[in-house]
Design a protein around this motif. Structure first.
Motif, short mmCIF file in Angstrom:
data_model
loop_
_atom_site.label_atom_id
_atom_site.label_comp_id
_atom_site.label_asym_id
_atom_site.label_seq_id
_atom_site.Cartn_x
_atom_site.Cartn_y
_atom_site.Cartn_z
N VAL A 186 0.68 4.63 -4.86
CA VAL A 186 -0.37 4.98 -5.84
C VAL A 186 -1.74 4.59 -5.29
O VAL A 186 -2.70 5.36 -5.39
CB VAL A 186 -0.10 4.32 -7.21
CG1 VAL A 186 -1.30 4.44 -8.12
CG2 VAL A 186 1.14 4.94 -7.85
N GLY A 187 -1.82 3.41 -4.69
CA GLY A 187 -3.09 2.98 -4.10
C GLY A 187 -3.54 3.93 -2.99
O GLY A 187 -4.73 4.27 -2.89
N SER A 247 -4.16 -1.92 1.85
CA SER A 247 -3.72 -2.56 3.09
C SER A 247 -2.84 -3.79 2.78
O SER A 247 -1.80 -4.00 3.42
CB SER A 247 -4.93 -2.98 3.92
OG SER A 247 -4.53 -3.64 5.10
N LEU A 248 -3.26 -4.59 1.82
CA LEU A 248 -2.46 -5.76 1.43
C LEU A 248 -1.08 -5.35 0.93
O LEU A 248 -0.07 -5.96 1.28
CB LEU A 248 -3.18 -6.58 0.35
CG LEU A 248 -4.35 -7.43 0.80
CD1 LEU A 248 -5.04 -8.06 -0.41
CD2 LEU A 248 -3.90 -8.50 1.78
N LEU A 249 -1.05 -4.31 0.11
CA LEU A 249 0.23 -3.83 -0.41
C LEU A 249 1.12 -3.30 0.71
O LEU A 249 2.32 -3.60 0.76
CB LEU A 249 0.02 -2.74 -1.46
CG LEU A 249 -0.45 -3.23 -2.83
CD1 LEU A 249 -0.96 -2.06 -3.66
CD2 LEU A 249 0.67 -3.96 -3.54
N ALA A 250 0.55 -2.53 1.62
CA ALA A 250 1.33 -1.97 2.71
C ALA A 250 1.89 -3.07 3.61
O ALA A 250 3.08 -3.05 3.98
CB ALA A 250 0.48 -1.00 3.53
N HIS A 251 1.07 -4.06 3.93
CA HIS A 251 1.56 -5.17 4.74
C HIS A 251 2.56 -6.02 3.96
O HIS A 251 3.51 -6.56 4.53
CB HIS A 251 0.39 -6.02 5.25
CG HIS A 251 -0.38 -5.34 6.33
ND1 HIS A 251 -1.48 -4.56 6.08
CD2 HIS A 251 -0.19 -5.32 7.67
CE1 HIS A 251 -1.94 -4.08 7.21
NE2 HIS A 251 -1.18 -4.52 8.20
N VAL A 254 -12.81 -2.02 -1.59
CA VAL A 254 -11.89 -2.82 -2.41
C VAL A 254 -10.52 -2.15 -2.48
O VAL A 254 -9.49 -2.79 -2.29
CB VAL A 254 -12.48 -3.04 -3.83
CG1 VAL A 254 -11.46 -3.70 -4.74
CG2 VAL A 254 -13.75 -3.86 -3.76
N MET A 255 -10.50 -0.83 -2.72
CA MET A 255 -9.23 -0.10 -2.78
C MET A 255 -8.54 -0.09 -1.41
O MET A 255 -7.32 -0.23 -1.32
CB MET A 255 -9.45 1.33 -3.27
CG MET A 255 -9.65 1.44 -4.76
SD MET A 255 -8.24 0.88 -5.73
CE MET A 255 -7.03 2.10 -5.31
N GLN A 256 -9.33 0.08 -0.35
CA GLN A 256 -8.75 0.09 0.99
C GLN A 256 -8.11 -1.25 1.30
O GLN A 256 -7.01 -1.32 1.85
CB GLN A 256 -9.81 0.43 2.04
CG GLN A 256 -10.23 1.88 2.01
CD GLN A 256 -11.37 2.17 2.96
OE1 GLN A 256 -12.03 1.28 3.48
NE2 GLN A 256 -11.62 3.46 3.19
N HIS A 257 -8.77 -2.33 0.93
CA HIS A 257 -8.23 -3.67 1.17
C HIS A 257 -6.96 -3.89 0.34
O HIS A 257 -5.97 -4.41 0.84
CB HIS A 257 -9.28 -4.73 0.84
CG HIS A 257 -8.85 -6.12 1.14
ND1 HIS A 257 -8.62 -6.59 2.42
CD2 HIS A 257 -8.56 -7.16 0.31
CE1 HIS A 257 -8.22 -7.84 2.36
NE2 HIS A 257 -8.18 -8.21 1.09
#
Length: 121
Positions: A65-66, A86-90, A80-83
């Protein structure tokens, strides 16, 4: 991801959410027993494995979704959304490593090939 969710309702017995989604207290008790090497063997997902399936599905859905939101006009180029994405993917990658570690630990402790059981079942 959607196929796994569907499979959790209509798949074979040990793939269904009703078989392996347990209360948080049961999961914590199982993790405590794992810590001292006294966890019981389960046919199908153990409580920790069942919890991991749910956490992985939620984390993957949030990352998806992000990622999609980043393609919309409202969030295109948003740092902010990119970060967050990225946190969710990692985080998903870290969860996969933990999951593989848990499968390996369970296979070794209970002297069974859990990966083989998934493929044959």
């Amino acid at each position: 991801m959607l196929l796994r969710i569907l499979w959790g309702f209509v798949g074979p017995r040990y793939a269904r959410f009703a078989q392996f989604v347990r209360r948080p207290g049961t999961v914590l008790d199982y993790l405590g027993a794992m810590g001292n090497g006294s966890e019981r063997r389960y046919v199908g997902h153990n409580p920790a494995g069942g919890a991991m399936v749910v956490v992985l599905l939620v984390a993957m859905a949030a990352a998806a979704v992000g990622g999609w939101l980043l393609t919309t006009d409202a969030f295109w180029g948003s740092p902010v959304m990119q970060h967050g994405h990225s946190l969710l993917a990692h985080g998903v990658l870290a969860l996969v490593v933990l999951h593989l570690g848990g499968v390996t630990l369970g296979s070794l402790r209970h002297h069974e090939n859990l990966v083989g059981a998934m493929v044959v079942a």
